[in-house]
Design a protein around this motif. Structure first.
Motif, PDB file in Angstrom:
ATOM      1  N   SER A 199      -8.733  -7.880   5.559  1.00 59.03           N
ATOM      2  CA  SER A 199      -8.437  -6.592   4.930  1.00 59.03           C
ATOM      3  C   SER A 199      -8.079  -5.576   6.001  1.00 59.03           C
ATOM      4  O   SER A 199      -8.447  -5.728   7.174  1.00 59.03           O
ATOM      5  CB  SER A 199      -9.620  -6.081   4.106  1.00 59.03           C
ATOM      6  OG  SER A 199     -10.696  -5.713   4.955  1.00 59.03           O
ATOM      7  N   ALA A 247       0.850  -1.185   0.000  1.00 55.88           N
ATOM      8  CA  ALA A 247       0.000   0.000   0.000  1.00 55.88           C
ATOM      9  C   ALA A 247       0.891   1.241   0.000  1.00 55.88           C
ATOM     10  O   ALA A 247       1.955   1.257   0.610  1.00 55.88           O
ATOM     11  CB  ALA A 247      -0.906   0.006   1.222  1.00 55.88           C
ATOM     12  N   THR A 281     -13.856   1.579  -1.203  1.00 59.27           N
ATOM     13  CA  THR A 281     -12.420   1.426  -1.019  1.00 59.27           C
ATOM     14  C   THR A 281     -11.967   2.024   0.312  1.00 59.27           C
ATOM     15  O   THR A 281     -10.791   2.330   0.495  1.00 59.27           O
ATOM     16  CB  THR A 281     -11.645   2.089  -2.177  1.00 59.27           C
ATOM     17  OG1 THR A 281     -11.932   3.493  -2.189  1.00 59.27           O
ATOM     18  CG2 THR A 281     -12.046   1.469  -3.501  1.00 59.27           C
ATOM     19  N   CYS A 282     -12.910   2.200   1.230  1.00 63.31           N
ATOM     20  CA  CYS A 282     -12.612   2.568   2.613  1.00 63.31           C
ATOM     21  C   CYS A 282     -13.443   1.648   3.496  1.00 63.31           C
ATOM     22  O   CYS A 282     -14.473   1.129   3.070  1.00 63.31           O
ATOM     23  CB  CYS A 282     -12.948   4.035   2.887  1.00 63.31           C
ATOM     24  SG  CYS A 282     -14.637   4.502   2.441  1.00 63.31           S
ATOM     25  N   SER A 317      -4.721   6.727  -0.005  1.00 64.18           N
ATOM     26  CA  SER A 317      -3.662   5.818  -0.448  1.00 64.18           C
ATOM     27  C   SER A 317      -4.066   5.106  -1.725  1.00 64.18           C
ATOM     28  O   SER A 317      -5.230   5.138  -2.147  1.00 64.18           O
ATOM     29  CB  SER A 317      -3.367   4.773   0.637  1.00 64.18           C
ATOM     30  OG  SER A 317      -4.451   3.871   0.756  1.00 64.18           O
ATOM     31  N   SER A 324      -4.154   1.296  -2.740  1.00 65.45           N
ATOM     32  CA  SER A 324      -4.128   0.027  -2.002  1.00 65.45           C
ATOM     33  C   SER A 324      -3.150  -0.975  -2.609  1.00 65.45           C
ATOM     34  O   SER A 324      -2.698  -0.827  -3.754  1.00 65.45           O
ATOM     35  CB  SER A 324      -5.530  -0.590  -1.969  1.00 65.45           C
ATOM     36  OG  SER A 324      -6.441   0.253  -1.306  1.00 65.45           O
ATOM     37  N   ASN A 332      -8.239   2.372  -8.887  1.00 67.36           N
ATOM     38  CA  ASN A 332      -9.321   1.391  -8.944  1.00 67.36           C
ATOM     39  C   ASN A 332     -10.391   1.808  -9.958  1.00 67.36           C
ATOM     40  O   ASN A 332     -10.850   1.000 -10.763  1.00 67.36           O
ATOM     41  CB  ASN A 332      -9.937   1.228  -7.554  1.00 67.36           C
ATOM     42  CG  ASN A 332     -10.714  -0.058  -7.387  1.00 67.36           C
ATOM     43  OD1 ASN A 332     -10.148  -1.138  -7.355  1.00 67.36           O
ATOM     44  ND2 ASN A 332     -12.028   0.053  -7.287  1.00 67.36           N
ATOM     45  N   PHE A 360      -8.153  -1.371   5.815  1.00 65.62           N
ATOM     46  CA  PHE A 360      -8.361  -0.144   5.049  1.00 65.62           C
ATOM     47  C   PHE A 360      -8.558   1.035   5.999  1.00 65.62           C
ATOM     48  O   PHE A 360      -9.002   0.868   7.136  1.00 65.62           O
ATOM     49  CB  PHE A 360      -9.611  -0.260   4.166  1.00 65.62           C
ATOM     50  CG  PHE A 360      -9.388  -0.973   2.867  1.00 65.62           C
ATOM     51  CD1 PHE A 360      -9.301  -0.271   1.672  1.00 65.62           C
ATOM     52  CD2 PHE A 360      -9.299  -2.360   2.824  1.00 65.62           C
ATOM     53  CE1 PHE A 360      -9.111  -0.935   0.466  1.00 65.62           C
ATOM     54  CE2 PHE A 360      -9.105  -3.032   1.621  1.00 65.62           C
ATOM     55  CZ  PHE A 360      -9.018  -2.310   0.440  1.00 65.62           C
TER      56      PHE A 360
END
Length: 381
Positions: free
Chosen positions: A233, A71, A182-183, A90, A92, A122, A235
């Protein structure tokens, strides 16, 4: 001199060999370079902390890290330079990006909503695979969104990028066949669920307040979303869901140990909080409890609190000890609740992330083991 094309193929080959990247995503990963979404100065999470890398000073290292499976932090402290040094934007890990896109299971013609544009890699991959007109991405931070928009200019397919609150979804583009966050969240936004088509999928990192985290793949039907976790994960949390804990004095007016009851446990508190999976299971089963640490080295104290500000507990860890001192106060016995969950999980054979799942309906979140009818609360009972 290392070539961009060479390191890009190197990374894609390894992602495909690992199983994270499926063949239908290979061309998108080859076409949409990760380095296009990175600033000249970034911080790579290499396992030994964060390595600062400046492209002007170390171009070879910059490119190496750009195509490493790590990351990369592109913003700290929401851009406020507050000195806290909390990562807030960021790109990932490529393995995580590829595996979540695999879980998304997209097909030609699908319309996609993404919450949390970040630097935009993404969304760029999605636009390349499905067509820019089928991808909507939402970013809360105007500065991060502006950087993503600049990054998108290098692409042939530019997604629709919106500055807004991901918790609201994006109604003008709804309904969507797929949604991806994505969070991490500890509560799945109802508006997002409501904008996914029936039998559509929502892929997101779920991180309970207590700790741990896993990617969930939820299937949507009639306002309900349910499905399994697919793997571990870690995040950054959705900005609106960061928990601001009350002062300790709100729980414990006066001097410690107050009116607490004294006992001992043979379960080490560090075996709970230093185990990502164990913390996750506790968080699923006891969603309104969180912890803090004090001390360190040979002696650590784990403090437990409830969000209702009614109860607290402490557990002392000392190197070499076989039992650990516990103090609990309030109508709830927080350490007892946590220990009950962990003992239950151990008795089940320490099931992994993939055996757990989540159902969200009417704002209520219910976690389960193996089957939606097997709720964690009833399983412990």
């Amino acid at each position: 001199m290392t070539s961009v094309a060479g390191v890009r193929v190197w990374l894609v080959d390894r992602l495909e060999a690992s199983g994270a990247l499926t063949p239908d995503w290979r061309q998108a990963f080859l076409d949409v370079g990760r380095h296009l979404f990175l600033p000249d100065v970034f911080w790579a999470s290499t396992g030994d902390g964060y390595e600062r890398c400046d492209r002007a000073e170390s171009p070879e290292r910059w490119l190496e890290l750009a195509y490493s499976d790590v990351a990369i932090v592109t913003q700290w402290d929401d851009g406020a330079d507050s000195g806290q040094r909390e990562p807030t934007s960021s790109v990932s890990m490529p393995t995580m990006v590829a595996s979540m896109l695999r879980d998304l299971d997209v097909h030609e013609g699908h319309r996609i909503w993404e919450g949390g544009t970040g630097p935009g890699w993404n969304a760029g991959l999605l636009a390349r695979r499905l067509g820019a007109h089928n991808v909507v991405t939402v970013e809360l931070d105007p500065a991060v969104a502006a950087q993503a928009a600049a990054n998108f200019r290098a692409l042939d397919a530019v997604p629709t990028a919106v500055v807004g609150d991901a918790a609201d979804g994006h109604l003008p583009g709804a309904p969507y066949d797929r949604g991806i966050l994505t969070c991490s969240v500890r509560e799945v936004p109802p508006a997002v669920i409501g904008q996914i088509r029936r039998q559509g999928a929502l892929v997101l990192p779920f991180a309970p307040l207590f700790g741990g985290g896993a990617v969930a793949r939820l299937t949507v039907a009639d306002g309900t979303a349910t499905g399994p976790f697919t793997g571990s994960s870690a995040f950054m949390r959705m900005r609106q869901q960061r928990y601001q804990a009350p002062p300790v004095d709100d729980y414990l007016p006066g001097d410690w140990p107050g009116d607490s009851e004294h006992e001992y446990t043979t379960l080490s508190p560090l075996d709970v909080v230093d185990d990502w999976l164990a913390s996750f299971v506790v968080g699923l089963a006891v969603p309104d409890v969180y912890y803090r640490r004090s001390g360190g080295g040979d002696m650590t104290t784990l403090w437990l609190f409830d969000t209702g500000v009614t109860s607290w507990a402490t557990v002392d860890f000392a190197d070499g000890a076989s039992r650990f001192e516990v103090r609990q106060s309030g109508p709830r016995r927080l350490w007892s609740e946590v220990e009950e969950v962990v003992r239950w999980w151990m008795k089940q054979g320490r099931p992994g992330f993939e055996r757990f799942g989540l159902t969200v309906s009417g704002g209520e979140h219910r976690a389960w083991l193996d089957d939606p009818v097997n709720l964690l609360t009833s399983a412990r009972g």
